[in-house]
Every structure is written in C-alpha cells, then in structure tokens.
Write a protein that holds these residues in place. Structure first.
Motif, PDB file in Angstrom:
ATOM      1  N   TYR A  36       0.886  -1.175   0.000  1.00 44.12           N
ATOM      2  CA  TYR A  36       0.000   0.000   0.000  1.00 44.12           C
ATOM      3  C   TYR A  36       0.921   1.222   0.000  1.00 44.12           C
ATOM      4  N   ARG A  37       0.853   1.985  -1.043  1.00 46.02           N
ATOM      5  CA  ARG A  37       1.698   3.183  -1.198  1.00 46.02           C
ATOM      6  C   ARG A  37       3.158   2.878  -0.823  1.00 46.02           C
ATOM      7  N   GLY A  38       3.626   1.719  -1.284  1.00 41.89           N
ATOM      8  CA  GLY A  38       5.041   1.374  -1.114  1.00 41.89           C
ATOM      9  C   GLY A  38       5.367   0.572   0.136  1.00 41.89           C
ATOM     10  N   PHE A  55      -5.402   6.205   6.741  1.00 43.25           N
ATOM     11  CA  PHE A  55      -4.833   7.552   6.552  1.00 43.25           C
ATOM     12  C   PHE A  55      -3.792   7.521   5.423  1.00 43.25           C
ATOM     13  N   LEU A  56      -2.945   6.493   5.475  1.00 40.56           N
ATOM     14  CA  LEU A  56      -1.913   6.333   4.435  1.00 40.56           C
ATOM     15  C   LEU A  56      -2.543   6.219   3.048  1.00 40.56           C
ATOM     16  N   ILE A  57      -3.531   5.356   2.945  1.00 40.62           N
ATOM     17  CA  ILE A  57      -4.159   5.117   1.642  1.00 40.62           C
ATOM     18  C   ILE A  57      -4.850   6.392   1.145  1.00 40.62           C
ATOM     19  N   LEU A  58      -5.517   7.070   2.048  1.00 49.75           N
ATOM     20  CA  LEU A  58      -6.309   8.239   1.622  1.00 49.75           C
ATOM     21  C   LEU A  58      -5.475   9.496   1.436  1.00 49.75           C
ATOM     22  N   SER A 341     -11.929   2.188   2.531  1.00 48.09           N
ATOM     23  CA  SER A 341     -10.755   3.079   2.449  1.00 48.09           C
ATOM     24  C   SER A 341     -10.141   3.002   1.052  1.00 48.09           C
ATOM     25  N   GLY A 342      -9.956   1.785   0.558  1.00 46.74           N
ATOM     26  CA  GLY A 342      -9.385   1.610  -0.781  1.00 46.74           C
ATOM     27  C   GLY A 342     -10.310   2.135  -1.870  1.00 46.74           C
TER      28      GLY A 342
END
Ligand SMILES: CC(=O)SCCNC(=O)CCNC(=O)[C@H](O)C(C)(C)COP(=O)(O)OP(=O)(O)OC[C@H]1O[C@@H](n2cnc3c(N)ncnc32)[C@H](O)[C@@H]1OP(=O)(O)O
Ligand SMILES: O=C([O-])CC(=O)C(=O)O
Length: 378
Positions: A36-38, A55-58, A341-342
């Motif tokens: 997810y985002r690296g 939070f990271l994904i969004l 979230s995804g």
C-alpha cells in the motif's frame, strides 16, 4: 513472495490487461508483492493500526502521532446514525443479507448527507469509514435482539468498536488486535472487481455514495468478498482432517469451486493468507477448540497437493472471525468496513485524472436485419 507468472491473456474477465494507472497499491508485482503506497502489507500488519493504514491510503503518507490522534478523534466523532437512517434500518427484516443492509445504508446516507461537490470527498469518505460499523451493528442488534444500540463508543479503533457494538462489551486485547490486522489486510487491492466498479462509476463523475454502493454490490458475490462467508459454510461441518479431505475430494470430482482458494492475480500464494492464518491459530488456542483451524490447515494442504490452488485472503478469515464470535453473515460486511478506504481512495484517484471508462465489445450477435411487421412474425 507472491508473484504473477505469464498467464495466458485472453479477453475474458479483462484478465491480464491493464485498465489504468494507480499509485495506491501493487498486487503480485515481482519484487514487491502486496504494497500500500510502497509499504509491504506484512510490515503494516505488524507495525501499524488500521486507522494509520486508512490515513496512508487516503492521504498518501503514514500519519504522525498527532495526525493519528486527530484522525482517530475525528472518526470517533462521526459514528452516530441520523434518525432517518435508523428508521430505514429498523424496517429491514432479520433475514436480509447484511451486505444488502449495508448497500441500502450507504445509499440512504447518500440521500441524507449528499456529496454536493468533490471538495467534500474526504468528509464523506471519513463519515463512511466511521459509520459503516454503526450501520451494520445497529441493524443486526435491532433485527436479531430487538435492541436499539448506542453506536458511539469510546473505542479508539474501528475494529474494537465493531466488536463492542456487536457483542455489547469491549473486546479482549487479542480480539481487538486481530480485527485491526484483518481490516489492514482487507483495506486495498488495486483493480479488483469491487474497486473497478467504484472507478467505473467515478469515471462518469458520479458521487461518492453511488460509487461505494455499487462497490458493495460487487464485493457481495462469492467469487469476491463473499468467499469468506462461503468458506465458513464449507468448513463448519468438517469433523476432522480426513473428513475435510473427503469433502474437498468430492467437490473437486464434481468440478465445484472451492471458495477461499485461488486468485485472479496471484499464482502461488496470497501474502495476506499467512498473516491471518497465524492469527487464526492464536485465536483457536484461546477459543479452546481448534477443530476449525485444523480442518482449514488440512484443506490448504489438500488443495495445494491436488490442484496447486492456495488459500486467498478469505479462507482463514472464516475461522478467525468465527473464533471471535462473529456471525457468519457479518463476515463480508467487515470486509466493506475496511475496503471502503481503498474504494474511496480509488474514486479520488480516478477523479484526479479522469476519462470516462468505456471499453469496446466484440460483437457476436446476429447480422443486420429489418423489422418484420408484427402481424407477420411467429
Ligand atoms: C478477497 C478476494 O476477493 S479473493 C477471491 C475470493 N474468491 C474465491 O475464493 C472464490 C473461489 N475462487 C475462484 O473462483 C477463482 O480462483 C477466482 C474468481 C478468485 C479467480 O478466477 P480466475 O482468475 O478465473 O481463476 P484462474 O484463471 O486462476 O483459474 C484457473 C483454473 O483453476 C480453477 N479454479 C480456480 N479457483 C478455483 C477454486 N477455488 N476451486 C476450484 N477450481 C478453481 C478454475 O476453474 C480454472 O480452471 P479451468 O482452467 O479448468 O477453467
Ligand atoms: O484482487 C482481487 O481480485 C480480489 C482480492 O483479493 C481483493 O479484492 O482483495
């Protein structure tokens, strides 16, 4: 590491064809697996919480402690249900499928708290993340136990909050942690069917609730998220390891699909499986009866030996959720509480660089013909 191989590409199911770009996750990519985002999903499942992952994904980066505290406080404040939504939920019968309840709940929320402008997209997203556990548990407890629950709890985390609403008491530390890990594992998975549904809807410049309502419908099917419930139905009557092998052998003989096995992208393993499997084993020990765990392990070995098919993310979720006292029909709705979230991040990504998604089709119907007057047909 789970990797793809050079699977034969064919038009069916758009398999193997790129349908766009994403910066949100990699699935089965050589050398990186599921990220997810690296960040590797295993790293996140060990070292982060679901709220950090959402939070990271969004928002693109892991939060600082202050950002996380604020984000959790914000989500906590968004758990209440509007009266009109409660009334709708109270009218849905106990024998409804909870995924249908969630689909209706999401759609109703879109009527009450409409996304009027894309400037509202983070607000409506955070509201959905916070309120979906309330929707599902309010309906479940009202329709099954006749009680109108208070959906605002003090739990810091969404997973613990869900179990609290469902069982009417705060969960143990172990159960809270497993729910948290489960939500992390289910959060994001590139262009899977439900996410693609959301993106297609987003590409028409539709609103967030429509995108998510459609995605819930796609996730419901047993070939996708519904497989965790189907896997539970499969294992629940397996008496022991030998019985598990006999049941599966019969199903394979009859060419039936075994839910919770196989994957459209992964070829040798689903990296989420080892993680939830380990937690399922811990839960089995605590539960005091490890039959479901043992038969699941036997199924895994047998399917690999017979068909080179491996457990996907859904299979060991079945026993894990069961050990935490979660009714089978609530398994896929938990997936929604995470995957929202995804989905919403994909909708935002689609909106940020949009072109309407409109592929072509190969026509295989009858050639051009003219309309026969109705009196001459038959
Ligand atoms: C979180 C998630 O959504 S993960 C997926 C959850 N879904 C399931 O667990 C449902 C069961 N699994 C399946 O139906 C499939 O594996 C899917 C839908 C996940 C992927 O479908 P595909 O990409 O078409 O599978 P794939 O091309 O790898 O199939 C290869 C062969 O294995 C067979 N196969 C694949 N999975 C299974 C299974 N679970 N049971 C029996 N046979 C299977 C296929 O029928 C196919 O056989 P064929 O070539 O004779 O037609
Ligand atoms: O990617 C897929 O096709 C299905 C899947 O595992 C998911 O959505 O988590």
């Amino acid at each position: 590491m789970a990797e793809t191989t050079d699977k034969k590409l064919s038009g069916a199911g758009l398999r193997g064809q790129s349908a766009g770009e994403t910066a949100l996750s990699t699935v089965g990519k050589s050398g990186s697996g599921l990220t997810y985002r690296g960040y590797d999903v295993k790293d996140l499942a060990e070292n982060a919480s679901f709220e950090e992952v959402a939070f990271l994904i969004l928002y693109g980066e892991l939060p600082t402690q202050l950002e996380l505290d604020n984000y959790r406080a914000k989500l906590k404040g968004l758990r209440g249900l509007p009266q009109a939504l409660k009334e709708v939920l109270e009218r849905i019968p106990a024998n409804a499928h909870p995924m249908d309840v969630l689909r209706t709940g999401c759609s109703m929320l879109g009527n009450l708290e409409t996304e009027h402008s894309f400037a509202d997209q983070f607000d409506v997203t955070n509201r959905m993340l916070a309120v979906f556990p309330s929707i599902i548990c309010y309906w479940y407890r009202f329709s099954h136990d006749g009680v109108r629950i208070e959906t605002e709890t003090d739990d810091e985390q969404i997973g613990a909050h869900f179990l609290h609403l469902l069982h009417g008491k705060a969960p143990s530390a172990l159960h809270a942690r497993v729910m948290d890990v489960s939500l992390i594992l289910y959060a994001e998975h590139e262009f899977n069917a439900s996410t693609f549904t959301a993106r297609v809807c987003a590409s028409t410049l539709s609103d967030m609730h429509s995108c998510v309502t459609g995605a819930i419908g796609s996730l419901r099917g047993p070939l996708h998220g519904g497989a965790n419930e189907a896997a539970m139905e499969l294992i629940q009557d397996m008496r022991d390891e030998q019985h598990a092998r006999d049941v599966l052998a019969g199903m394979l003989e009859r060419k039936e699909k075994i839910m919770g096995f196989g994957h459209a992208i992964y070829r040798e393993s689903d990296p989420r499986n080892a993680i939830i499997k380990e937690w399922s084993e811990k839960l089995a020990k605590e539960y005091g009866d490890d039959r479901l765990y043992r038969v699941s392990v036997a199924c895994e070995a047998f399917m690999w030996e017979q068909k080179k098919l491996f457990c996907n993310a859904d299979f060991f979720h079945a026993s894990a959720y069961h050990f935490m006292g979660i009714p089978t029909k609530l398994f896929t709705p938990i997936f929604v509480c995470s995957r929202v979230s995804g989905w919403t991040a994909h909708v935002m990504e689609q909106r940020s660089n949009n072109r309407i998604i409109r592929p072509s089709a190969d026509y295989v119907g009858v050639e051009l013909r003219s309309v026969t007057p109705i009196s001459e047909r038959g």
